[in-house]
Design a protein around this motif. Structure first.
Motif, PDB file in Angstrom:
ATOM      1  N   VAL B 176       0.746  -1.298  -0.143  1.00  0.00           N
ATOM      2  CA  VAL B 176      -0.079  -0.096   0.236  1.00  0.00           C
ATOM      3  C   VAL B 176       1.248   0.940  -0.326  1.00  0.00           C
ATOM      4  O   VAL B 176       2.276   1.548   1.235  1.00  0.00           O
ATOM      5  CB  VAL B 176      -0.957   0.248   0.475  1.00  0.00           C
ATOM      6  N   VAL B 177       0.556   2.262  -0.944  1.00  0.00           N
ATOM      7  CA  VAL B 177       1.427   3.316  -1.403  1.00  0.00           C
ATOM      8  C   VAL B 177       0.694   4.050  -0.342  1.00  0.00           C
ATOM      9  O   VAL B 177      -1.162   3.790  -0.492  1.00  0.00           O
ATOM     10  CB  VAL B 177       1.623   3.639  -2.419  1.00  0.00           C
ATOM     11  N   PHE B 178       1.097   5.270   0.804  1.00  0.00           N
ATOM     12  CA  PHE B 178       0.260   5.982   0.960  1.00  0.00           C
ATOM     13  C   PHE B 178       1.043   7.157   1.613  1.00  0.00           C
ATOM     14  O   PHE B 178       1.694   7.441   1.320  1.00  0.00           O
ATOM     15  CB  PHE B 178      -0.104   5.746   2.972  1.00  0.00           C
ATOM     16  N   VAL B 179       0.266   8.681   2.671  1.00  0.00           N
ATOM     17  CA  VAL B 179       1.157   9.574   3.099  1.00  0.00           C
ATOM     18  C   VAL B 179       1.389   9.785   3.848  1.00  0.00           C
ATOM     19  O   VAL B 179       0.045   9.438   4.624  1.00  0.00           O
ATOM     20  CB  VAL B 179       0.471  11.090   2.797  1.00  0.00           C
ATOM     21  N   ASP B 388     -14.409   9.937   6.659  1.00  0.00           N
ATOM     22  CA  ASP B 388     -13.782   9.545   5.867  1.00  0.00           C
ATOM     23  C   ASP B 388     -13.964   9.393   4.815  1.00  0.00           C
ATOM     24  O   ASP B 388     -14.053  10.956   4.385  1.00  0.00           O
ATOM     25  CB  ASP B 388     -14.963   8.454   6.554  1.00  0.00           C
ATOM     26  N   GLU B 389     -12.512   9.585   3.867  1.00  0.00           N
ATOM     27  CA  GLU B 389     -12.186  10.323   2.775  1.00  0.00           C
ATOM     28  C   GLU B 389     -11.362   9.197   2.327  1.00  0.00           C
ATOM     29  O   GLU B 389     -10.586   8.261   2.626  1.00  0.00           O
ATOM     30  CB  GLU B 389     -12.550  11.496   2.134  1.00  0.00           C
ATOM     31  N   GLY B 390     -11.417   9.006   0.508  1.00  0.00           N
ATOM     32  CA  GLY B 390      -9.945   8.036  -0.166  1.00  0.00           C
ATOM     33  C   GLY B 390     -10.492   6.904  -0.724  1.00  0.00           C
ATOM     34  O   GLY B 390      -9.059   6.210  -0.175  1.00  0.00           O
ATOM     35  N   PRO B 391     -11.174   6.285  -0.385  1.00  0.00           N
ATOM     36  CA  PRO B 391     -11.474   4.716  -0.797  1.00  0.00           C
ATOM     37  C   PRO B 391     -10.405   4.231  -1.600  1.00  0.00           C
ATOM     38  O   PRO B 391     -10.731   4.771  -2.996  1.00  0.00           O
ATOM     39  CB  PRO B 391     -12.384   4.556  -1.063  1.00  0.00           C
ATOM     40  N   THR B 392      -9.732   2.896  -1.092  1.00  0.00           N
ATOM     41  CA  THR B 392      -8.900   2.509  -2.450  1.00  0.00           C
ATOM     42  C   THR B 392      -9.223   1.145  -1.994  1.00  0.00           C
ATOM     43  O   THR B 392      -9.701   0.033  -1.310  1.00  0.00           O
ATOM     44  CB  THR B 392      -7.597   2.264  -2.265  1.00  0.00           C
ATOM     45  N   TRP B 393      -9.006   0.550  -2.949  1.00  0.00           N
ATOM     46  CA  TRP B 393      -9.787  -1.503  -3.103  1.00  0.00           C
ATOM     47  C   TRP B 393      -8.958  -1.900  -3.167  1.00  0.00           C
ATOM     48  O   TRP B 393      -7.516  -2.115  -3.854  1.00  0.00           O
ATOM     49  CB  TRP B 393     -10.328  -1.779  -4.716  1.00  0.00           C
ATOM     50  N   TRP B 439      -4.143   0.842  -2.663  1.00  0.00           N
ATOM     51  CA  TRP B 439      -3.388  -0.587  -2.717  1.00  0.00           C
ATOM     52  C   TRP B 439      -3.308  -0.675  -4.415  1.00  0.00           C
ATOM     53  O   TRP B 439      -2.930  -0.474  -5.515  1.00  0.00           O
ATOM     54  CB  TRP B 439      -5.060  -1.627  -2.657  1.00  0.00           C
ATOM     55  N   SER B 440      -1.910  -1.639  -3.541  1.00  0.00           N
ATOM     56  CA  SER B 440      -0.977  -2.548  -5.014  1.00  0.00           C
ATOM     57  C   SER B 440      -2.024  -4.025  -5.758  1.00  0.00           C
ATOM     58  O   SER B 440      -2.689  -4.303  -4.823  1.00  0.00           O
ATOM     59  CB  SER B 440       0.024  -2.490  -5.299  1.00  0.00           C
TER      60      SER B 440
END
Lengths: 179, 444
Positions: B176-179, B388-393, B439-440
């Motif tokens: 998972v790439v994130f800030v 809550d924001e910014g979903p990734t699958w 998510w990768s």
């Protein structure tokens, strides 16, 4: 970082922002948050400019404090308020009598909103200010806009008292790019 | 992986029913499976004894088993039977399984394995057993790599087990790439980081000298798109994960670019470009640099995301007066509004399975992560909080990760995951504050 004098910090921040930009940012609006991330590790460029005495009408301090460097917006709005137009009229007069300054107009949003939408909203606010200044005779070539969305609040509480101050567009003076 | 002969048609039928994604362990009479039904959750009990040390494995034999157990338990679909309760000891990978001993403690699935380490090479092999039918489920598999990647070997075992029991693809061997965030709310420092899906193995990709936002993995996981303020202005930026080399894309003087995402084939980028205060959607061909404008409206168009087949784009627009979700052909054109409920909808993301859109919803001062079908029907809110924001699958389209931020002066962002039934909400452990996960794909 909090040990650094605030003015120095801001100057350093704007200096950093100038790295890839033809404009040079000598001094910033108080508390505007700064571009590019204050306190970064590659602080190579630091331009130092005196803010001057607010009683001197040609000083940056006068612009920031007496005229007002920022206008505020209602929730999810980007149209200027009467008070905002008044401030911007003053800004335009100052810019027209001090042609050696260029400006960066920073648009900001409060934290109620998604990141991307708030970037767009901040851009709309900055553009509203830019368009008004153009209508008051400031040359478009002296101005650039940038949106920080919700990334750079100046007030940190999560209530309207803070949100109202964060929904802003700040006119940041920079020196020597009046082309 | 291996085709699972135990996956019965009823399972596929239940998938068509889709939204009630609740797992229930079968009663002990049938074959081993987790069936998706509207029923009450009853996690499937499983056991993972320490793997057998077949040479030099040392702590790895136990640690690999622990990561497998943690992966499966973390889904909420499985429940580990603690090792203290085990009757049988597995001392040899090839010895037969004492099914009666596992049945006695109600373990329905047992994973056995062995680890060999020689130099910096690690080999992990495993078998999965269905206790109540007394049979092996699928064939045994072996994974090999460097000891540095030992957790990946464990994730691959867990992915195989998960896949064989649920019939779904796995998502454990992913990044998972994130800030990564630090500093006070009015002077946040942000840097890109990447970690295993469970928060382990954090690596930083940038320093915190400029704001970075919303990174996205390429379809093959070897490149990352994000928005950087390095120039003083927001610019979409491409990073090669191997070399960390970066390249600013679509540089148009006097504009701001943001919200980039890859096309499914990785050759193009769809993003927002702002000019004169107005944000529209554009497509960039990375190879040729060719730029195509997809929308042309005075409203805000942003947060675009491709359908998995590349033919359509879902995005948000306030053309109706408030933020809503629209779908248009990937070449641009009229958008069809899909969101219809009350409130504001943003950050739509097309599911990797193609059947659903995840989004952020704002309604009455609360934020939600939700999902809906691509025609806007069957909207379901999965979470609710201050922000809550910014979903990734997850690559299997069953789990969503997102940012949750707490309120007030000390407010901080953290990463959470939730499954698309709204169950199993979990915080992902990170060193400090974290936001904007992406998510990768499953790693090769």
């Amino acid at each position: 970082m909090s040990l650094l004098p605030k003015a120095l910090l801001l100057v350093a921040a704007f200096g950093l922002a100038a790295c890839n930009n033809p404009d040079r940012f000598g001094a910033g609006a108080g508390g505007a948050g700064g571009a590019g991330g204050a306190g970064g590790i590659n602080g190579g460029f630091v331009d130092t400019t005196g803010l001057g005495d607010p009683n001197d009408p040609r000083s940056i301090a006068h612009f920031n404090q007496r005229i007002g460097d920022r206008v505020l917006f209602p929730v999810d709005q980007h149209t200027l308020t009467d008070e905002g137009r008044q401030i911007l009229t003053g800004q335009a007069q100052w810019l027209n009598t001090n042609p050696s300054y260029a400006v960066i107009i920073e648009g900001h949003a409060d934290e109620q909103g998604t990141r991307e939408y708030n970037l767009s909203l901040g851009a709309r606010r900055a553009a509203s200010v830019q368009n008004y200044l153009i209508s008051q005779g400031v040359a478009p070539g002296r101005m650039r806009t940038v949106s920080y969305g919700k990334e750079r609040p100046i007030e940190v509480c999560s209530s309207e008292a803070c949100y109202a101050k964060n929904r802003r567009a700040v006119t940041v003076l920079s020196i020597g790019a009046g082309s | 992986m291996t085709v699972n002969r135990f996956l019965i048609p009823a399972f596929a039928a239940a998938l068509l029913g889709a939204f009630g994604l609740i797992a229930a362990a079968q009663a002990q009479t049938g074959p081993l499976r987790i069936e998706i039904t509207e029923g009450v959750i009853e996690p499937l009990p499983f056991a993972v004894p320490d793997f057998v040390d077949e040479g030099g494995a040392g702590e790895y034999a136990r640690n690999v088993a622990r990561v497998i157990a943690s992966d499966l338990s973390g889904t909420g679909l499985f429940r580990e039977i603690p090792r203290e309760a085990h009757i049988s000891r597995v001392t040899s990978f090839d010895s037969s399984i004492a099914f009666e001993d596992w049945k006695a403690i109600n373990a329905q699935a047992v994973i056995t394995g062995a680890v060999t380490v020689s130099g910096d090479r690690i080999v992990v092999k495993f078998r999965l057993f269905d206790v109540f039918s007394g049979q092996q489920l699928g064939e045994g598999l072996q994974f090999a790599g460097t000891t540095q990647s030992w957790r990946r070997m464990a994730h691959k075992v867990a992915d195989a087990a998960y896949s064989r029991i649920t019939g779904e693809g796995g998502y454990f061997d992913t990044r998972v790439v994130f800030v990564s965030e630090s500093g006070p709310k009015n002077n946040r420092l942000k840097r890109l980081a990447v970690m295993d899906y469970d928060g382990a193995n954090v690596q930083y990709l940038t320093d915190s000298s400029s704001i970075v936002l919303a990174p996205r993995f390429s379809p093959t996981g070897d490149r990352i798109l994000y928005t950087s303020y390095e120039s003083g202005f927001p610019r979409i930026t491409l990073m090669d994960v191997g070399s960390l080399r970066t390249q600013a894309l679509a540089e148009q003087p006097g504009t701001m670019t943001f919200a980039p995402r890859f096309s499914p084939d990785g050759s193009r980028v769809v993003f927002s470009l702002e000019r004169g205060g107005n944000s529209d959607l554009y497509m960039l061909d990375i190879g040729s640099g060719g730029l195509q404008q997809l929308t042309n409206a005075p409203s805000i168009e942003t947060a675009p995301s491709f359908s998995p087949d590349g033919s359509q784009i879902v995005f948000e627009s306030d053309r109706s007066g408030t933020q809503q979700l629209y779908i248009m052909p990937a070449g641009g054109g009229e958008g069809r509004r899909i969101s219809g409920g009350q409130g504001r909808y943003g950050t739509p993301v097309w599911s990797p399975r193609g059947d659903m859109i995840a989004f952020t919803k704002q309604h009455q001062g609360r934020f939600h992560i939700g999902v809906m079908r691509t025609d806007g029907s069957e909207e379901r809110l999965l979470t609710a909080s201050f922000l809550d924001e910014g979903p990734t699958w997850a690559p299997n389209g069953r789990v969503i990760m997102f940012t949750r931020e707490t309120s007030g002066a000390g407010g901080q962002a953290a990463l959470y995951s939730v499954d698309i039934s709204g169950r199993n909400l979990r915080q992902i452990p990170t060193e400090g504050a974290a936001s904007d996960p992406a998510w990768s794909p499953l790693l090769p």
